[in-house]
Design an enzyme around this catalytic site. Structure first.
Site, PDB file in Angstrom:
ATOM      1  N   ASN A  42      99.402  89.312 -61.142  1.00 11.37           N
ATOM      2  CA  ASN A  42      99.673  87.900 -61.373  1.00 11.37           C
ATOM      3  C   ASN A  42     100.949  87.507 -60.639  1.00 11.37           C
ATOM      4  O   ASN A  42     101.884  88.294 -60.502  1.00 11.37           O
ATOM      5  CB  ASN A  42      99.752  87.562 -62.869  1.00 11.37           C
ATOM      6  N   ILE A  43     100.945  86.274 -60.132  1.00 10.82           N
ATOM      7  CA  ILE A  43     102.081  85.748 -59.369  1.00 10.82           C
ATOM      8  C   ILE A  43     102.392  84.375 -59.946  1.00 10.82           C
ATOM      9  O   ILE A  43     101.599  83.442 -59.794  1.00 10.82           O
ATOM     10  CB  ILE A  43     101.748  85.652 -57.874  1.00 10.82           C
ATOM     11  N   GLU A  55      93.302  88.892 -61.349  1.00 13.90           N
ATOM     12  CA  GLU A  55      91.887  89.030 -61.038  1.00 13.90           C
ATOM     13  C   GLU A  55      91.514  88.232 -59.800  1.00 13.90           C
ATOM     14  O   GLU A  55      90.807  88.722 -58.910  1.00 13.90           O
ATOM     15  CB  GLU A  55      91.024  88.569 -62.222  1.00 13.90           C
ATOM     16  N   CYS A  93      89.365  82.785 -64.044  1.00 10.99           N
ATOM     17  CA  CYS A  93      89.054  84.054 -63.378  1.00 10.99           C
ATOM     18  C   CYS A  93      87.611  84.459 -63.625  1.00 10.99           C
ATOM     19  O   CYS A  93      86.924  84.925 -62.707  1.00 10.99           O
ATOM     20  CB  CYS A  93      90.003  85.154 -63.850  1.00 10.99           C
TER      21      CYS A  93
END
Length: 134
Positions: A42-43, A55, A93
């Site tokens: 995750n960013i 994902e 996602c």
């Protein structure tokens, strides 16, 4: 490749997370049909809507490298380093995975193996667009 191996790769990918706002690190490991593994983390972003989940990062990497046929994804998330608690992919996602993966696509979490359809039983797909059922 076992489910546990793929989950371990997802935990390792969480180490690359950029999550200064939530402190919740997520990693994903996506297994393609040809055996390649694409990882993602995750960013986050100060403008929260511009963040990206692990994902989707893994899936977008895979697609950008020419892969479109997938077998499984493992997802691991934690705010305290304990990756034994279930971290289920978010709706966005799941929907993006549904674009490339069928109902029986494997979603591997800390507590077991699930099908994509277990989390997204009535997904929106291209057939619904073609049928004009929107």
């Amino acid at each position: 490749m076992t489910n546990g191996d793929l989950f371990s790769i997802a935990v390792k990918a969480a180490g690359n997370s950029y999550s200064p706002y939530s402190g919740f690190r997520v990693g994903a490991a996506l297994l393609s049909a040809d055996g390649r593994i694409f990882t993602g983390c995750n960013i986050e972003n100060a403008s929260f809507s511009l963040a990206n989940c692990a994902e989707r990062t893994a899936l977008f990497k895979a697609v950008s490298e020419g892969s479109r046929d997938f077998r499984a994804i493992a997802v691991a998330g934690s705010s305290d380093g304990d990756f034994s608690k279930r971290c289920v992919p978010c709706g966005a996602c799941l929907q993006v995975l549904g674009e490339f993966c069928g109902d029986n696509f494997a979603v591997i979490l800390s507590d077991g193996w699930f099908r994509l359809a277990d989390f997204l039983p009535m997904r929106f797909d291209g057939n619904k667009i073609k049928e004009k059922l929107c």
